[in-house]
Design an enzyme around this catalytic site. Structure first.
Site, PDB file in Angstrom:
ATOM      1  N   HIS A  72       0.857  -1.201   0.000  1.00 40.06           N
ATOM      2  CA  HIS A  72       0.000   0.000   0.000  1.00 40.06           C
ATOM      3  C   HIS A  72       0.888   1.243   0.000  1.00 40.06           C
ATOM      4  O   HIS A  72       1.636   1.476   0.943  1.00 40.06           O
ATOM      5  CB  HIS A  72      -0.903   0.017   1.231  1.00 40.06           C
ATOM      6  N   TYR A 200      -9.748   5.724   6.414  1.00 40.24           N
ATOM      7  CA  TYR A 200     -10.004   6.164   7.792  1.00 40.24           C
ATOM      8  C   TYR A 200     -11.045   7.264   7.702  1.00 40.24           C
ATOM      9  O   TYR A 200     -10.809   8.284   7.039  1.00 40.24           O
ATOM     10  CB  TYR A 200      -8.729   6.725   8.425  1.00 40.24           C
ATOM     11  N   PRO A 292      -5.720   1.099  18.163  1.00 38.18           N
ATOM     12  CA  PRO A 292      -5.367   0.547  16.848  1.00 38.18           C
ATOM     13  C   PRO A 292      -5.311   1.573  15.710  1.00 38.18           C
ATOM     14  O   PRO A 292      -4.797   1.274  14.635  1.00 38.18           O
ATOM     15  CB  PRO A 292      -6.443  -0.506  16.583  1.00 38.18           C
ATOM     16  N   LYS A 296      -0.153   0.534  15.024  1.00 36.97           N
ATOM     17  CA  LYS A 296       1.196   0.487  15.599  1.00 36.97           C
ATOM     18  C   LYS A 296       1.437  -0.675  16.563  1.00 36.97           C
ATOM     19  O   LYS A 296       2.577  -0.917  16.963  1.00 36.97           O
ATOM     20  CB  LYS A 296       1.490   1.808  16.338  1.00 36.97           C
ATOM     21  N   TYR A 384       3.294   6.926   9.955  1.00 30.88           N
ATOM     22  CA  TYR A 384       2.467   5.773   9.583  1.00 30.88           C
ATOM     23  C   TYR A 384       3.333   4.622   9.072  1.00 30.88           C
ATOM     24  O   TYR A 384       3.110   3.459   9.429  1.00 30.88           O
ATOM     25  CB  TYR A 384       1.425   6.179   8.528  1.00 30.88           C
TER      26      TYR A 384
HETATM   27  C1  LIG Z   1      -8.678  -7.272  19.379  1.00 38.68           C
HETATM   28  C2  LIG Z   1      -7.351  -6.688  18.972  1.00 38.68           C
HETATM   29  C3  LIG Z   1      -7.222  -6.051  17.747  1.00 38.68           C
HETATM   30  C4  LIG Z   1      -6.010  -5.509  17.362  1.00 38.68           C
HETATM   31  N1  LIG Z   1      -5.904  -4.870  16.163  1.00 38.68           N
HETATM   32  C5  LIG Z   1      -4.732  -4.328  15.815  1.00 38.68           C
HETATM   33  C6  LIG Z   1      -4.574  -3.650  14.589  1.00 38.68           C
HETATM   34  O1  LIG Z   1      -5.500  -3.526  13.825  1.00 38.68           O
HETATM   35  N2  LIG Z   1      -3.360  -3.122  14.290  1.00 38.68           N
HETATM   36  C7  LIG Z   1      -2.285  -3.252  15.143  1.00 38.68           C
HETATM   37  O2  LIG Z   1      -1.185  -2.804  14.822  1.00 38.68           O
HETATM   38  N3  LIG Z   1      -2.406  -3.897  16.294  1.00 38.68           N
HETATM   39  C8  LIG Z   1      -3.582  -4.430  16.641  1.00 38.68           C
HETATM   40  N4  LIG Z   1      -3.692  -5.068  17.820  1.00 38.68           N
HETATM   41  C9  LIG Z   1      -2.498  -5.161  18.637  1.00 38.68           C
HETATM   42  C10 LIG Z   1      -1.595  -6.318  18.191  1.00 38.68           C
HETATM   43  O3  LIG Z   1      -2.379  -7.426  17.897  1.00 38.68           O
HETATM   44  C11 LIG Z   1      -0.619  -6.579  19.312  1.00 38.68           C
HETATM   45  O4  LIG Z   1       0.160  -5.417  19.483  1.00 38.68           O
HETATM   46  C12 LIG Z   1       0.268  -7.795  19.092  1.00 38.68           C
HETATM   47  O5  LIG Z   1      -0.483  -8.969  19.153  1.00 38.68           O
HETATM   48  C13 LIG Z   1       1.376  -7.823  20.122  1.00 38.68           C
HETATM   49  O6  LIG Z   1       2.037  -9.052  20.066  1.00 38.68           O
HETATM   50  P1  LIG Z   1       2.634  -9.716  21.385  1.00 38.68           P
HETATM   51  O7  LIG Z   1       3.281 -10.960  20.933  1.00 38.68           O
HETATM   52  O8  LIG Z   1       3.446  -8.707  22.106  1.00 38.68           O
HETATM   53  O9  LIG Z   1       1.378  -9.995  22.319  1.00 38.68           O
HETATM   54  P2  LIG Z   1       0.181 -11.032  22.101  1.00 38.68           P
HETATM   55  O10 LIG Z   1      -0.173 -11.133  20.678  1.00 38.68           O
HETATM   56  O11 LIG Z   1      -0.869 -10.626  23.070  1.00 38.68           O
HETATM   57  O12 LIG Z   1       0.795 -12.412  22.539  1.00 38.68           O
HETATM   58  C14 LIG Z   1       1.040 -12.732  23.876  1.00 38.68           C
HETATM   59  C15 LIG Z   1       0.948 -14.230  24.039  1.00 38.68           C
HETATM   60  O13 LIG Z   1       1.257 -14.574  25.396  1.00 38.68           O
HETATM   61  C16 LIG Z   1       0.357 -15.556  25.839  1.00 38.68           C
HETATM   62  N5  LIG Z   1       0.282 -15.458  27.309  1.00 38.68           N
HETATM   63  C17 LIG Z   1      -0.373 -14.551  28.038  1.00 38.68           C
HETATM   64  N6  LIG Z   1      -0.181 -14.779  29.341  1.00 38.68           N
HETATM   65  C18 LIG Z   1       0.604 -15.875  29.427  1.00 38.68           C
HETATM   66  C19 LIG Z   1       1.135 -16.605  30.511  1.00 38.68           C
HETATM   67  N7  LIG Z   1       0.880 -16.261  31.791  1.00 38.68           N
HETATM   68  N8  LIG Z   1       1.911 -17.664  30.246  1.00 38.68           N
HETATM   69  C20 LIG Z   1       2.191 -18.021  28.966  1.00 38.68           C
HETATM   70  N9  LIG Z   1       1.691 -17.363  27.893  1.00 38.68           N
HETATM   71  C21 LIG Z   1       0.912 -16.307  28.127  1.00 38.68           C
HETATM   72  C22 LIG Z   1      -0.954 -15.216  25.136  1.00 38.68           C
HETATM   73  O14 LIG Z   1      -1.810 -16.341  25.044  1.00 38.68           O
HETATM   74  C23 LIG Z   1      -0.449 -14.770  23.770  1.00 38.68           C
HETATM   75  O15 LIG Z   1      -0.393 -15.819  22.841  1.00 38.68           O
HETATM   76  C24 LIG Z   1      -4.894  -5.611  18.229  1.00 38.68           C
HETATM   77  C25 LIG Z   1      -5.020  -6.249  19.449  1.00 38.68           C
HETATM   78  C26 LIG Z   1      -6.238  -6.777  19.849  1.00 38.68           C
HETATM   79  C27 LIG Z   1      -6.354  -7.450  21.187  1.00 38.68           C
END
Ligand SMILES: Cc1cc2nc3c(=O)[nH]c(=O)nc-3n(C[C@H](O)[C@H](O)[C@H](O)COP(=O)(O)OP(=O)(O)OC[C@H]3O[C@@H](n4cnc5c(N)ncnc54)[C@H](O)[C@@H]3O)c2cc1C
Length: 389
Positions: A72, A200, A292, A296, A384
Site C-alpha cells: 500500500h 479512515y 489501533p 502500531k 504511519y
Molecule cells: C482485538 C485486537 C485487535 C487488534 N488490532 C490491531 C490492529 O488492527 N493493528 C495493530 O497494529 N495492532 C492491533 N492489535 C495489537 C496487536 O495485535 C498486538 O500489538 C500484538 O499482538 C502484540 O504481540 P505480542 O506478541 O506482544 O502480544 P500477544 O499477541 O498478546 O501475545 C502474547 C501471548 O502470550 C500468551 N500469554 C499470556 N499470558 C501468558 C502466561 N501467563 N503464560 C504463557 N503465555 C501467556 C498469550 O496467550 C499470547 O499468545 C490488536 C489487538 C487486539 C487485542
C-alpha cells in the site's frame, strides 16, 4: 530444563524473538498459555511497517508475505463526505504491507516447527523467579506437573494480561495509561474491499475504518459505545451504520455479506517503564498498548524484538552488555513516539462523548490542514510507515 532465553508468550513477539535467536545459535524455550489453534484464531493487526518486514526476512519467514501481502503506497482519509489521500511512497519512499497478524504468526510457527523449536503450549501458573539475580528461573505447570526452566534471561512477551509485567515490583515499575471512552466494533467478511487502500473516516456518527486482508477478505470497523456487545449488532445494522460513516460514493459500491468474525476492542494507550528489570525484559503488548488507529501495536512489538535481539546477540557473541543495558531506553524512545502518533490520530478521527463545538471546529481545522499541507502529510506519512529503529 535449561536454556539461554526463556520466552513467556507464543504470540508474534515471542515467536519472532525465538526464531531470530535460533538463527544466531542462541537457544530458547517458548511458554504459551493457549493452544496453537487458539493463537492462530485471533484476528488482530494487518498493516506491517518495513521494519517488521525486514525482521521477518531476517527470520526467514517472509516468502509468503512477499507473495501474498499487498503493498500500500498510501491511505485515504475521509471527513465531511469528502476524501483525500496521503501518499506514503511520495513522502517517505516507503510503502506499508497489508498482511494479517494471523498469517505472520502462522509463518513464524511454521519456521519454529521446521527448526525443531521448543514451544510448550497450554502451560499454567507461570512464575518468574530471581529476575533480579544472576540465576533466574521460570516455573510452570503442564498437564498437572510442575516444571522448571533455568536460564540466563527471561523475555516477557506475554501480552497485556500476562505475568511478566506484574513480576516487576511496583516500587520499580511506573505505568502511564489513557482509556478512550469508546471501542471499535470490527467484522471480517468474505467480500472484496471497498477500496484498494485503507479508508479512515471521521464522520458525525463516529469513526469508521475500511481495511482488508486480501481481495476477497475485508475487515471493517466502526466506533461504538463501550457498553455495546457484538451480539447487539446484527450484520445488517453494522453495514447500514458503516455506509452512513463513509463518503456516499464509497457506500454505494460497498459489497456486504455475512460476517465471519465480529468483536469489540476497547481503545487504550498504555506504557510501563522501565522495560527491563534485572534479567527480565518486556516486549510488545506486555509493556505497552496503543489504540489501533494508525496500526502500531504489532509494529512496536517488532521494534522491541529488534532491540532485544541485538542486545542478546551482543551479549553472547561479543561478551558485551551494552545492548541489553540500553534496551529499555532505546525501546521506550521509539514507543513513546508511536504512542504519540496513535493518540494524535485517534483524537483526530473519533467523536468523543464530551466534545464541545469548539473541539469539533479544531478537529475540522486539523483535518483541513492535513488535507492541504504537504509538510503535515509528510509528518503523518513518516509516522504511519514507521519511524526508523
Ligand atoms: C482485538 C485486537 C485487535 C487488534 N488490532 C490491531 C490492529 O488492527 N493493528 C495493530 O497494529 N495492532 C492491533 N492489535 C495489537 C496487536 O495485535 C498486538 O500489538 C500484538 O499482538 C502484540 O504481540 P505480542 O506478541 O506482544 O502480544 P500477544 O499477541 O498478546 O501475545 C502474547 C501471548 O502470550 C500468551 N500469554 C499470556 N499470558 C501468558 C502466561 N501467563 N503464560 C504463557 N503465555 C501467556 C498469550 O496467550 C499470547 O499468545 C490488536 C489487538 C487486539 C487485542
Amino acid at each position: 530444563m535449561k536454556t539461554r532465553v526463556a520466552i513467556i508468550g507464543g504470540g508474534p513477539s515471542g515467536l519472532l524473538l525465538s526464531q531470530l535467536l535460533h538463527l544466531r545459535g542462541i537457544d530458547s524455550i517458548v511458554l504459551e498459555r493457549q493452544t496453537k489453534e487458539h493463537v492462530l484464531g485471533r484476528i488482530r493487526a494487518g498493516v506491517l511497517e518495513q521494519g517488521l518486514v525486514k525482521l521477518l526476512e531476517q527470520a526467514g519467514c517472509a516468502d509468503r508475505l512477499h507473495a501474498e501481502g499487498y503493498v500500500h503506497d498510501g491511505t485515504l482519509i475521509s471527513y465531511d463526505n469528502s476524501m483525500f489521500r496521503i501518499d506514503f511512497t511520495e513522502h517517505t519512499g516507503t510503502p506499508v504491507i497489508v498482511y494479517g497478524q494471523t498469517e505472520v504468526t502462522r509463518d513464524l510457527y511454521a519456521a519454529r516447527d521446521a527448526a525443531g523449536g521448543h514451544i510448550e503450549f497450554q502451560v499454567e501458573d507461570v512464575v518468574i523467579h530471581g529476575a533480579d539475580t544472576d540465576a533466574p528461573h521460570v516455573t510452570y505447570t503442564s498437564q498437572g506437573q510442575q516444571h522448571r526452566i533455568d536460564c540466563d534471561f527471561i523475555a516477557g512477551c506475554d501480552g497485556f494480561h500476562g505475568v511478566s509485567r506484574q513480576s516487576i515490583p511496583l516500587t520499580v515499575r511506573r505505568e502511564y495509561e489513557k482509556i478512550y471512552p469508546f471501542g471499535w466494533l470490527g467484522i471480517l467478511s468474505q467480500t472484496p474491499p471497498v477500496a484498494e487502500e485503507l479508508i479512515y473516516a471521521n464522520s458525525p456518527r463516529g469513526f469508521a475504518l475500511c481495511s482488508m486482508r486480501n481481495e476477497n477478505l475485508s475487515r471493517y470497523y466502526i466506533q461504538c459505545a463501550l457498553s455495546d456487545k457484538p451480539e447487539d449488532w446484527s450484520d445488517e445494522d453494522f453495514w447500514q451504520e458503516l455506509k452512513r460513516r463513509i463518503p456516499a460514493d464509497q457506500a454505494e459500491k460497498l459489497v456486504t455479506g455475512p460476517s465471519i468474525e465480529k468483536s469489540i476492542a476497547p481503545l487504550r494507550s498504555f506504557v510501563t517503564e522501565p522495560m527491563r528489570w534485572g534479567r527480565l525484559f518486556l516486549c510488545g503488548d506486555a509493556a505497552h498498548i496503543v489504540p489501533p488507529t494508525g496500526a502500531k501495536g504489532l509494529n512496536t512489538a517488532a521494534s522491541d524484538v529488534h532491540y532485544l535481539y541485538q542486545g542478546l546477540c551482543d551479549y553472547y557473541e561479543n561478551d558485551s552488555t551494552a545492548g541489553i543495558d540500553s534496551y529499555s531506553e532505546k525501546a521506550l524512545a521509539r514507543i513513546w513516539k508511536a504512542e504519540r502518533f496513535s493518540w494524535w490520530f485517534s483524537s483526530l478521527m473519533h467523536r468523543y462523548p464530551d466534545q464541545s463545538e469548539f473541539d469539533l471546529k479544531m478537529q475540522l481545522a486539523e483535518l483541513e490542514f492535513l488535507r492541504t499541507n504537504k509538510s503535515a502529510q509528510q509528518a503523518m506519512a513518516e509516522n504511519y510507515v514507521g519511524l526508523p529503529y
